[in-house]
Design an enzyme around this catalytic site. Structure first.
Site, PDB file in Angstrom:
ATOM      1  N   GLY A 304       0.821  -1.201   0.000  1.00  0.00           N
ATOM      2  CA  GLY A 304       0.000   0.000   0.000  1.00  0.00           C
ATOM      3  C   GLY A 304       0.856   1.252   0.000  1.00  0.00           C
ATOM      4  O   GLY A 304       1.945   1.297  -0.605  1.00  0.00           O
ATOM      5  N   SER A 305       0.416   2.257   0.710  1.00  0.00           N
ATOM      6  CA  SER A 305       1.074   3.562   0.639  1.00  0.00           C
ATOM      7  C   SER A 305       2.445   3.607   1.292  1.00  0.00           C
ATOM      8  O   SER A 305       3.155   4.610   1.127  1.00  0.00           O
ATOM      9  CB  SER A 305       0.171   4.628   1.271  1.00  0.00           C
ATOM     10  OG  SER A 305      -0.971   4.825   0.465  1.00  0.00           O
ATOM     11  N   THR A 306       2.837   2.560   2.012  1.00  0.00           N
ATOM     12  CA  THR A 306       4.195   2.555   2.565  1.00  0.00           C
ATOM     13  C   THR A 306       5.239   2.460   1.454  1.00  0.00           C
ATOM     14  O   THR A 306       6.426   2.667   1.711  1.00  0.00           O
ATOM     15  CB  THR A 306       4.394   1.387   3.554  1.00  0.00           C
ATOM     16  OG1 THR A 306       4.074   0.152   2.901  1.00  0.00           O
ATOM     17  CG2 THR A 306       3.511   1.557   4.782  1.00  0.00           C
ATOM     18  N   LYS A 308       5.261   4.511  -1.134  1.00  0.00           N
ATOM     19  CA  LYS A 308       5.379   5.823  -1.780  1.00  0.00           C
ATOM     20  C   LYS A 308       6.754   6.488  -1.601  1.00  0.00           C
ATOM     21  O   LYS A 308       7.216   7.188  -2.515  1.00  0.00           O
ATOM     22  CB  LYS A 308       4.253   6.746  -1.305  1.00  0.00           C
ATOM     23  CG  LYS A 308       2.898   6.346  -1.893  1.00  0.00           C
ATOM     24  CD  LYS A 308       1.734   7.119  -1.312  1.00  0.00           C
ATOM     25  CE  LYS A 308       0.406   6.617  -1.910  1.00  0.00           C
ATOM     26  NZ  LYS A 308      -0.768   7.202  -1.263  1.00  0.00           N
ATOM     27  N   GLU A 601      -4.696   7.161   2.389  1.00  0.00           N
ATOM     28  CA  GLU A 601      -4.225   6.103   1.512  1.00  0.00           C
ATOM     29  C   GLU A 601      -5.233   4.972   1.356  1.00  0.00           C
ATOM     30  O   GLU A 601      -4.897   3.885   0.941  1.00  0.00           O
ATOM     31  CB  GLU A 601      -2.905   5.522   2.042  1.00  0.00           C
ATOM     32  CG  GLU A 601      -3.016   4.688   3.310  1.00  0.00           C
ATOM     33  CD  GLU A 601      -3.067   5.529   4.569  1.00  0.00           C
ATOM     34  OE1 GLU A 601      -3.176   6.750   4.471  1.00  0.00           O
ATOM     35  OE2 GLU A 601      -2.987   4.961   5.656  1.00  0.00           O
TER      36      GLU A 601
END
EC number: 3.4.16.4
Length: 605
Positions: A304-306, A308, A601
């Site tokens: 997921g957004s980790t 980015k 997110e």
């Protein structure tokens, strides 16, 4: 003159003939005795000289035995010298079934001392009566075993062995693993370093009597070589902190599972690795196989957004982006791309690249991904370790999955920008953040104290420092982790992630993975941690709200234990006095953002 009767002379010849006959018989007897004597001498010569070795070996086979000399397995210590795995002496009871059955009236007495059923014990002995060695009970306490031996039952003997004991129990079980009944490593570091820890058993030749008791040590054939000790990078104190906090969070959120990994930024040493559910290595048989899995190493997740910050590393490296430019249009909070709705939880309008991190904008991340060269983006993800093993040396570690860049379709590339379409482990995620924290230098994670490598440069130091500054905004007011990941008197840089879980046919709308990865102190990172809580069912399911507090609580304790000086005295912290941060003043921290606003997110892939 009269005639006289003729009387024949005595037949002395017949009597004389008896003498030679007796002598012949005597000679025969003597001859036979002589032959017998010669035979006995010959036989004795055959036994004592010609076939001496054969008969001696036959005798030795009945009374001379080669017995092992058991050795203690090496002790495993944590980095501060606290024992994590030790070997204790035990006794195993074995029997010669045939001898025991000759005294079967004593079997009930034997069964009582062993704590088993007498009928079952007798049946076991009968079934194996053709053998000379049968274990009756393994690894008894020496005192209990001596009670059995003191019964003096013929055919019952004891054998000294060692049993592994884990003082920290389930807290360190996934890291250490366990040994089998023969004291050989089966999982974890016990398996990885089995040769180092096991040592080499010795052997000796002994004489045993008909009852199997050793009456004399003849000679030592091979000297025993005890196992060598092993000092891990694990800090037992931090391990306990991580275990307790993760367990509390899983209970409150009713989550399926959770993992946390803490690394030393400068060395790559694993200071703590915790997984739940867990098991007690002192009682392995009572556990389930799923509970024995080291999820941080063997299970994969879509980050997921980790992810980015890694995308942003490629963006900054491309020269097309800086932390403040160009502005990225996320107006409307939706981007319909190739029939797919990429969306944010709110309309953030125009965002800088730093703002994309702060608000965790999926739309912004997808726009950036589509502006990057595919080869550069793939190489950056790969360089950060995704799709590769971390080379930690841990048994069963998976490398995750990252599709080859040349095969990315446009939509795949877009969603890879915000963490879908690839699989990583929690250790890989933590190691990627440790690389950013150490100025772009990647170390191979290690579980052995002092086994750190020089590392290799993945990104330029300036880019790494810019990424840390960008990640610090996530924990500041307005960021997706504020105030949940704040730590009193320390700056924190990190990133939240809330990813829908993949299910058959697509993605679940109600099952999530809640993650947070970060570093402290942000001004000079020393520690990195990644926390993942799988499928929280009660309360929130957002990474900032579920995993952020776990990070904060554990790292606050770790900073104190390691005596790492504060870098944020006199600025905002949760529950603190009058402070100043980012131009905001007041006598209490800013209010927590509304739960609906906290996770930016949350969008689906």
């Amino acid at each position: 003159m009269g005639l006289r009767k003729h009387i024949p002379p005595p037949q002395h010849g017949r009597r004389r003939s008896a003498g030679p006959s007796s002598r012949k018989r005597m000679m025969v007897v003597v001859g036979l005795l002589g032959l017998a004597s010669i035979g006995l001498v010959a036989r004795a010569f055959d036994l004592q000289v010609v076939r001496k070795q054969f008969y001696q070996s036959q005798g030795d086979a009945r009374f001379l035995r080669v017995m092992p000399i058991p050795v203690s397995r090496g002790t495993i210590f944590d980095r501060n010298g606290e024992p994590l795995a030790v070997s204790t002496p035990v006794m195993s009871i074995w029997a010669n079934p045939a001898e025991v059955l000759e005294h079967d009236d004593r079997i009930p007495q034997l069964a009582q001392a062993l704590g088993v059923d007498a009928a079952n014990l007798k049946e076991q002995l009968v079934q194996r009566s053709d053998k000379e060695f049968v274990y009756l009970r393994r690894q008894m306490a020496p005192e209990a075993a001596q009670v059995v031996l003191d019964l003096g039952i013929p055919g019952i003997n004891g054998q000294r062995e060692f049993k592994r004991y884990y003082p920290s129990g389930e807290v360190t079980s996934h890291v250490l693993g366990f040994t089998n009944i023969d004291d050989h490593g089966q999982e974890g570091l016990e398996l990885a370093y089995d040769d180092w820890l096991s040592g080499k058993p010795g052997s000796k030749r002994v004489i045993r009597d008909r009852m199997g008791h050793v009456v004399e040590d003849v000679e030592q054939i091979r000297a025993p070589k005890p196992g060598q000790n092993l000092t891990l990078s694990i800090d037992r104190r931090i391990q306990f902190l991580a275990y307790n906090e993760l367990k509390s969070t899983l209970e409150k959120s009713q989550a399926d599972s959770g993992s946390m990994v803490i690394l030393d930024v400068k060395t790559g040493e694993v200071l703590a690795m915790v997984n739940l559910p867990t098991y007690n290595p002192n009682s392995v048989n009572s556990s389930k196989p799923a509970d024995r899995r080291n999820r941080a190493m063997t299970d994969v997740l879509e980050p997921g957004s980790t992810i980015k910050p890694v995308l942003m590393a490629a963006a900054l490296s491309s020269g097309k982006y800086t932390p403040t430019s160009p502005l990225i249009d996320t107006t409307g909070g939706h981007w319909f791309f190739q029939g797919h709705d990429i969306h944010d939880t709110h309309n953030y309008g125009l965002l800088t690249p730093t703002g994309v991190i702060t608000k965790s904008s999926n739309v912004g991340a997808a726009h950036i991904a589509m502006q990057l060269d595919t080869g550069l983006m793939y190489d950056t993800y790969r360089a950060f370790g995704f799709g590769n093993s971390t080379n930690s040396g841990f048994p069963g570690e998976t490398s995750g999955y990252l599709k080859i860049g040349r095969d990315w379709r446009p939509l795949e590339k877009a969603i890879l920008g915000y963490g879908y379409g690839l699989n990583v482990t929690v250790l890989q995620l933590a190691n990627a953040y440790a690389t950013i924290a150490d100025g772009g230098v990647m170390h191979s994670p290690t579980f052995i104290k002092g086994n750190d490598s020089d590392g290799k440069v993945i990104i330029e130091p300036q880019i790494a420092h810019e990424l840390v500054d960008m990640l610090e905004t996530t924990t500041q007011p307005g960021g997706t982790a504020a105030p949940y990941a704040w730590i009193a008197n320390y700056t924190v840089a990190g990133k939240t992630g809330t990813a829908h879980k993949a299910v058959a046919g697509g993605y679940s709308k109600n099952n999530y993975g809640a993650a947070f990865a970060g570093m402290v102190p942000a001004t000079n990172p020393r520690l990195v941690a990644a926390v993942v809580v799988d499928n929280p069912r009660k309360g929130s399911y957002y990474g900032g709200l579920v995993s952020g507090p776990v990070f904060a609580e554990v790292m606050a304790g770790a900073l104190r234990l390691l005596d790492i000086p504060p870098d944020n005295i006199g600025r905002w912290y949760v529950g603190g006095p009058l402070q100043v941060q980012n131009g905001l003043t007041g006598n209490a921290p800013p209010a927590a953002p509304n739960i609906e606003e906290a996770p930016a997110e949350e969008g689906t892939p």
